[in-house]
Structure formats: structure tokens, C-alpha cells
Design a protein around this motif. Structure first.
Motif, PDB file in Angstrom:
ATOM      1  N   LEU A  84       0.833  -1.205   0.000  1.00 28.54           N
ATOM      2  CA  LEU A  84       0.000   0.000   0.000  1.00 28.54           C
ATOM      3  C   LEU A  84       0.870   1.258   0.000  1.00 28.54           C
ATOM      4  N   LEU A  85       1.925   1.226   0.822  1.00 25.37           N
ATOM      5  CA  LEU A  85       2.836   2.374   0.860  1.00 25.37           C
ATOM      6  C   LEU A  85       3.524   2.561  -0.485  1.00 25.37           C
ATOM      7  N   GLY A  86       3.941   1.432  -1.110  1.00 27.70           N
ATOM      8  CA  GLY A  86       4.571   1.530  -2.421  1.00 27.70           C
ATOM      9  C   GLY A  86       3.624   2.086  -3.470  1.00 27.70           C
ATOM     10  N   ALA A  87       2.344   1.605  -3.440  1.00 32.47           N
ATOM     11  CA  ALA A  87       1.366   2.119  -4.401  1.00 32.47           C
ATOM     12  C   ALA A  87       1.114   3.606  -4.175  1.00 32.47           C
ATOM     13  N   PHE A  88       0.984   3.983  -2.887  1.00 34.44           N
ATOM     14  CA  PHE A  88       0.777   5.400  -2.575  1.00 34.44           C
ATOM     15  C   PHE A  88       1.970   6.235  -3.034  1.00 34.44           C
ATOM     16  N   SER A  89       3.181   5.713  -2.771  1.00 28.68           N
ATOM     17  CA  SER A  89       4.380   6.450  -3.185  1.00 28.68           C
ATOM     18  C   SER A  89       4.450   6.570  -4.703  1.00 28.68           C
ATOM     19  N   PHE A  90       4.082   5.471  -5.399  1.00 26.91           N
ATOM     20  CA  PHE A  90       4.146   5.494  -6.859  1.00 26.91           C
ATOM     21  C   PHE A  90       3.186   6.525  -7.435  1.00 26.91           C
ATOM     22  N   PHE A  91       1.915   6.455  -6.984  1.00 25.47           N
ATOM     23  CA  PHE A  91       0.930   7.382  -7.532  1.00 25.47           C
ATOM     24  C   PHE A  91       1.243   8.822  -7.128  1.00 25.47           C
ATOM     25  N   THR A  92       1.723   9.002  -5.891  1.00 21.46           N
ATOM     26  CA  THR A  92       2.089  10.354  -5.468  1.00 21.46           C
ATOM     27  C   THR A  92       3.267  10.875  -6.288  1.00 21.46           C
ATOM     28  N   SER A  93       4.285  10.008  -6.466  1.00 20.71           N
ATOM     29  CA  SER A  93       5.451  10.426  -7.250  1.00 20.71           C
ATOM     30  C   SER A  93       5.062  10.700  -8.696  1.00 20.71           C
ATOM     31  N   ALA A  94       4.171   9.835  -9.235  1.00 22.91           N
ATOM     32  CA  ALA A  94       3.734  10.047 -10.618  1.00 22.91           C
ATOM     33  C   ALA A  94       2.975  11.361 -10.750  1.00 22.91           C
ATOM     34  N   ARG A  95       2.107  11.636  -9.788  1.00 23.69           N
ATOM     35  CA  ARG A  95       1.339  12.889  -9.836  1.00 23.69           C
ATOM     36  C   ARG A  95       2.266  14.089  -9.692  1.00 23.69           C
ATOM     37  N   ILE A  96       3.221  13.977  -8.743  1.00 18.67           N
ATOM     38  CA  ILE A  96       4.161  15.086  -8.564  1.00 18.67           C
ATOM     39  C   ILE A  96       5.018  15.261  -9.806  1.00 18.67           C
ATOM     40  N   SER A  97       5.440  14.102 -10.397  1.00 17.36           N
ATOM     41  CA  SER A  97       6.249  14.191 -11.614  1.00 17.36           C
ATOM     42  C   SER A  97       5.465  14.846 -12.745  1.00 17.36           C
ATOM     43  N   GLU A  98       4.181  14.494 -12.860  1.00 22.71           N
ATOM     44  CA  GLU A  98       3.363  15.094 -13.913  1.00 22.71           C
ATOM     45  C   GLU A  98       3.187  16.594 -13.674  1.00 22.71           C
ATOM     46  N   GLU A  99       2.917  16.958 -12.409  1.00 24.65           N
ATOM     47  CA  GLU A  99       2.771  18.377 -12.096  1.00 24.65           C
ATOM     48  C   GLU A  99       4.082  19.124 -12.324  1.00 24.65           C
ATOM     49  N   LYS A 100       5.184  18.442 -11.962  1.00 23.78           N
ATOM     50  CA  LYS A 100       6.486  19.078 -12.170  1.00 23.78           C
ATOM     51  C   LYS A 100       6.751  19.277 -13.656  1.00 23.78           C
ATOM     52  N   THR A 101       6.365  18.254 -14.456  1.00 22.71           N
ATOM     53  CA  THR A 101       6.543  18.382 -15.906  1.00 22.71           C
ATOM     54  C   THR A 101       5.713  19.526 -16.459  1.00 22.71           C
ATOM     55  N   LYS A 102       4.477  19.633 -15.969  1.00 22.71           N
ATOM     56  CA  LYS A 102       3.626  20.726 -16.429  1.00 22.71           C
ATOM     57  C   LYS A 102       4.219  22.071 -16.044  1.00 22.71           C
ATOM     58  N   GLN A 103       4.717  22.133 -14.794  1.00 21.10           N
ATOM     59  CA  GLN A 103       5.297  23.400 -14.354  1.00 21.10           C
ATOM     60  C   GLN A 103       6.560  23.719 -15.141  1.00 21.10           C
TER      61      GLN A 103
END
Length: 592
Positions: free
Chosen positions: A27-46
Motif C-alpha cells: 500500500l505504501l509503495g502504491a501510494f508512493s508510486f501514484f504520489t510520485s507520478a502525480r508530482i512528476s506530472e505536475e512538475k513536468t507541467k510546471q
């Protein structure tokens, strides 16, 4: 498998700990993955927005520079004079061409400067323009003020090229009469160099510059030039881009991409960035690989540590279980040396205390049973008045002698000695010679009862006659040979009694040449005699003496003194045993 899990505490704890650690890790890995993916996407957009902002700065610099250049040209006196005259080859023409040529050479993003005068039929071009579609994008040639055109095609010495231009009206500095306009064309190829590497943070992507009509006027893809945005991306209406800057997702699974846009103030142009989702997928794959590796490594380390600690905890419990399962009721409970202040150590301590307590109870019970038997024997002996019995038999003996009844006297005398030895003042041990004499007295009595039935022969090592032994061991064996061996044959038999000293001890043997036994009967007799002393005897009454002798040998001398019985049908039977040599006849030889 389920049954094995139920039976094994170690497997239960391992499975429980594995689930208790693996599930939160997943669960922690899934949360970390989705959080990192979302942050990475937001970072890419920024990052994309930052890149668009930088490019917007460059575009605004170019457009502002072109506008300032047009202001400079409109105020130039040669330009004013040239546009006011009707003569095409006026002296100002060469000076204007020299000026505009220098400007183009210093500004790589400018492809051409043209002067359109109302007083001349042919415009003045810095570069040779053979034909131009400018007229198709200008609705009114009477330009007042300034404006940017959309993209159009122009043919020059370099071939056909797309370009767009900035138009500024020129008025006379004397009377403010309109003289025409100046057209500064942008080098689209040079401008597109700013769009080649948008650097959206994940590499790749596309960048476009849209004019007020949504037409692509520049970008990193030449085949998109002069095409309408709505035609390139149906369903994504530019009119709906209300915000100054924003992002949204366009397309389905096959061509899904993120659209980033920024409006350029004053120009009403729009910079658009396109980030394909394949670029995110590559980064997602890296994040997934990193997260999966971290979770897997953490799961392996957790599993290994859990297994190590569970084995460390359950090891004493498994040892206790093995000891308890293999407990022999006839042997002391084995102790387990394990010191620990925790619950397991306390349990092991309790187990050891229980073993010590059971050992003491068994020893106490054995002593009590032994004392009880001794008390019963003493009580039985006390009921018989030895002196009264001896005196009575002595009187009968003398009366028989006076009456010349020698056989009666011999029998009574033998019986008196037999009883005296059997009581033996309550002692359990006697010498070997006394035991042999006791057998002889028994033989005298039986020979009178059963005359001409048997002969008794002795082979005794005289060196052992004074050595001690447990009493009443040979007489039951001789009695068994006499009753079961001699009385069933129709001839006179012989019983041999021998006692010899060997390395292992003193071997006693009683051999008869009677009827013997077949093998099945012999096997059953041996099995019945070897029954546990705690079991109720099931042997026939006639063989009870053998079982009693065997039990007494085991109790006093141990398993090495067990009776050995050999027999063959119609040839006879041999019963023997070995006891250790004891030098002190007053020593207590009972096994403890």
C-alpha cells in the motif's frame, strides 16, 4: 497446506508477520508510486510552463524589437522623402536599401523589409521578392496604425518560404498625410529555432505559436505551419481557452497528451506546448521500477528479519514440544537448559521445575511401594512364630526317630531347614552356599513325595559359595523343572544345577531332560514373563514363579540379569541368569 499452517506455530507467525508487513509495504509503495507520478506530472507541467514562459519572453523581445524598428524607419527622413516622391529611382532609395540591409544582417529573425508607398506602384524590398501572398492576408491596404499579419507564402531568391509580417502605417512628418506602410517580415525558419527543444522536463514534446485566428505561424513541426489548430486537434476549441495560462488533457489512449498554453499579452497570440503521455510512461516506468525495487527489498529484508526472530523465539518451543512428544514414562523427564527473562524462558523454567517435581514424585512413589512390600512381608513373617514352628517341627522330628520313622524324620528336618531359610530373619540376601542348601532341602522333601521320579545333580564352583546373592532364586526354577519337566515323562529324569563364575558375574543354570516345549509355547512363555511389572500378570499359575524370579532379578540387578530360557520339545529346558559379583555379603544390593 492449510492443515500444515494450523499445526505449525512458526508458519502461522511467519504468514501473519509477512501479511502484516507486506500489505502495508504494498500500500505504501502504491501510494508512493501514484504520489510520485502525480508530482512528476505536475512538475513536468510546471517545467513546461516555465519553458513556454521563456520562449514567450523571446517572442515578445523579437516582436517588440520589430515594432521599435518600424518606428525608427517611419521617422527616418530618407524614408519620409522616398515615400513622398513619385520618382522610384530617387537618391534616397540606395540609402534606404543600405539601411534596411544592415538591419536584416544584424537581426537574423528578420527576412525582409518592404516599403509600400501610395505614390509608387512598386514596393521597395530589401530582398528580391518575386511574388508574395501578402495581398491575400491584407483586407484593407489603407493601413492605419499597426498590425501583425497571419502566415503567408512568399517567393524570393531562396525559394518559396512561409512568413508573417508586421505592418505599420507611415504618415508625413510635415502634414500627417498617409504615405503608405512599412512591412517587416519575420524569418519563420530562424524563429522556429526557439521552438526546437522545448525542454518540458521529460524530453521531447512539441511547441507551437498560434496567431489570433488559431493558425500555426511557428513551431518545431514544419508540416503544421499555416494549419488551423481546430483542424489539427478536433474537439479542442481554442475559443474555450479563457485563462491566461492553463493545462488540459487531449486525446484517447493512443494519442493522449497534455496541452499547455499561455496567451501572449498585447499580441493576442498563444504559445502551445504538447507533451505526449508516452513521455510520462517512460518516467512512470522508472518510478515504478524504483518503487518496486525499494518495496521488494524492504519486503525481503522484513521477511528475513521476521523469519530470523520468529525462529529465535519458536526454537525453544519446538525443543519443548520435541521433548514432550518423546517422553518415556519409564525414564526421567529430560531437562532443557535455556535461560531467558521473557515468557518463553519462564515457560522453559516451569517445564524444568515440573520435570524435577515429577522425578521426585516417582522416586517417592517407588520408595513408598518398596516400603509397602517390605511392610507386607514383615507383617506376614510376624504372623508366623518362627520359634514355635521350629520347636514343633523339632518335636515331630524326634518322635519320628524314636518311632524309627527315618523318612518322616528326614522330611521334617528338611522342611524345618527349608522354612528357616525362607524366613531368614527378614533378610533378602544369603550366600550362594545357603541358596544351594535350600534347593537341596527342597529336593529332599520332593523326593519323598515323588520317589523314583528325578535325580538332582549340582556343579558348584566352590570359590563362590561364600559370595552373596538374592535368596530364593534357584528353588522356583528347580520347582518349575520338576513339575513341568519331570512329572510329564514316564521315566526317571535328571535336573542339573550349576553355578560358575564368569567375567560378567556368576552364571546360574537349571537344566532338565524333561518334555521340553515347542517353539510357539516357548515364545508365548517368554513374552508373558517379560510383561511390564506394572501390568496385571496373565501367565498361567504354574509359571508365576518364573515371572516372580524375573521381576526380582530386574529390580535388584537390572536388565542384564534377565532370565534366559532355552527349550526343545522332547529334549528338555534350560533356564539361566547372571548376577554381578558382590564381595560384601552385608551390603544392601537393592537397586535404587
Amino acid at each position: 497446506m492449510r492443515q500444515y499452517i494450523r499445526k505449525s506455530l512458526q508458519v502461522k507467525l511467519t504468514v501473519m508477520m509477512l501479511l502484516a508487513t507486506t500489505i502495508p509495504l504494498i500500500l505504501l509503495g502504491a501510494f508512493s508510486f501514484f504520489t510520485s507520478a502525480r508530482i512528476s506530472e505536475e512538475k513536468t507541467k510546471q517545467t513546461g510552463m516555465d519553458a513556454i514562459s521563456r520562449i514567450q519572453t523571446n517572442v515578445r523581445f523579437i516582436t517588440k524589437d520589430i515594432e521599435e524598428m518600424s518606428i525608427f524607419l517611419t521617422g527616418d527622413k530618407d524614408v519620409q522623402q522616398y515615400m513622398s516622391d513619385f520618382d522610384y529611382d530617387s537618391p534616397e532609395r540606395e540609402r534606404i536599401l543600405t539601411l534596411t540591409t544592415n538591419l536584416i544582417q544584424s537581426k537574423a529573425y528578420i527576412s525582409n523589409i518592404s516599403i509600400y508607398s501610395k505614390n509608387k506602384t512598386t514596393p521597395l524590398h530589401t530582398q528580391n521578392i518575386y511574388s508574395s501572398n501578402l495581398s491575400k492576408v491584407i483586407e484593407d491596404w489603407n493601413i492605419s496604425g499597426k498590425k501583425w499579419t497571419t502566415l503567408y507564402l512568399a517567393h524570393s531568391m531562396n525559394g518559396p518560404e512561409y512568413t508573417f509580417s508586421f505592418l505599420r502605417a507611415v504618415k508625413s512628418t510635415n502634414n500627417f498625410e498617409p504615405l503608405g506602410f512599412i512591412c517587416i517580415s519575420v524569418n519563420v525558419q530562424e524563429l522556429s529555432g526557439y521552438f526546437d527543444k522545448p525542454n518540458f522536463g521529460v524530453g521531447g514534446g512539441d511547441l507551437l505559436l498560434l496567431d489570433t485566428q488559431g493558425v500555426v505561424i511557428s513551431g518545431n513541426k514544419k508540416d503544421w505551419l499555416s494549419r488551423q489548430w481546430d483542424a489539427l486537434f478536433p474537439g479542442s476549441e481554442q475559443a474555450e481557452w479563457k485563462k491566461k495560462q492553463d493545462t488540459f488533457t487531449y486525446g484517447g489512449e493512443d494519442n493522449k497528451q497534455t496541452v499547455l498554453y499561455q496567451h501572449i499579452p498585447d499580441l493576442n497570440w498563444t504559445l502551445v506546448g504538447l507533451v505526449p503521455y508516452e513521455l510520462y510512461t517512460e518516467e512512470y516506468r522508472y518510478i515504478w521500477l524504483l518503487t518496486g525495487s525499494a518495496v521488494s527489498l524492504a519486503a525481503l529484508l522484513t521477511f528475513g528479519l521476521n523469519l530470523f526472530f520468529i525462529r529465535h523465539v519458536t526454537k525453544p518451543l519446538k525443543v519443548l514440544r520435541r521433548l514432550l512428544v518423546r517422553i518415556d514414562p519409564n525414564e526421567p523427564i529430560p531437562l532443557y537448559q535455556f535461560e531467558s527473562p521473557d515468557e518463553v524462558g519462564q515457560l522453559v523454567g516451569s517445564y524444568n521445575q515440573l520435570g524435577e517435581h515429577i522425578k521426585k514424585l516417582k522416586e517417592r512413589l517407588i520408595k513408598m511401594e518398596s516400603r509397602k512390600k517390605e511392610a507386607d512381608i514383615r507383617a506376614l513373617q510376624s504372623q508366623i512364630n518362627p520359634h514355635f514352628l521350629y520347636n514343633t517341627l523339632s518335636s515331630v522330628h524326634w518322635i519320628a526317630l524314636i518311632s524309627n520313622e527315618h523318612r518322616i524324620a528326614e522330611m521334617v528336618g528338611a522342611l524345618s531347614d527349608f522354612l528357616r531359610f525362607s524366613l531368614n530373619k527378614g533378610n533378602d540376601y544369603c550366600s550362594v552356599g545357603q541358596e544351594i542348601l535350600h534347593v537341596k532341602n527342597y529336593a529332599v522333601i520332593q523326593s519323598i513325595r515323588f520317589p523314583n521320579t528325578f535325580d538332582l545333580e549340582f556343579d558348584i564352583d566352590h570359590r563362590i559359595e561364600d559370595l552373596p546373592m538374592l535368596k530364593l532364586l534357584l528353588q522356583p526354577l528347580v520347582e518349575n523343572a520338576m513339575i513341568h519337566g519331570m512329572q510329564k515323562v514316564k521315566r526317571r529324569g535328571t535336573i542339573y544345577v550349576s553355578a560358575v563364575k564368569e567375567d560378567r558375574g556368576i552364571r546360574f543354570s537349571v537344566l532338565d531332560d524333561g518334555v521340553g516345549m515347542p517353539q510357539p509355547v516357548l515364545d508365548k512363555l517368554i513374552a508373558d514373563i517379560q510383561q511390564s511389572m506394572d501390568q496385571q500378570p496373565s501367565v498361567p499359575f504354574g509359571s508365576y514363579g518364573l515371572r516372580n524370579v524375573n521381576e526380582r532379578l530386574l529390580l535388584h540387578y537390572g536388565p542384564s540379569a534377565e532370565l534366559a530360557i532355552e527349550s526343545q520339545e522332547d529334549q528338555g529346558t534350560r533356564i539361566s541368569f547372571i548376577i554381578p559379583v558382590k564381595e560384601n555379603r552385608h551390603e544392601n544390593y537393592d537397586r535404587r
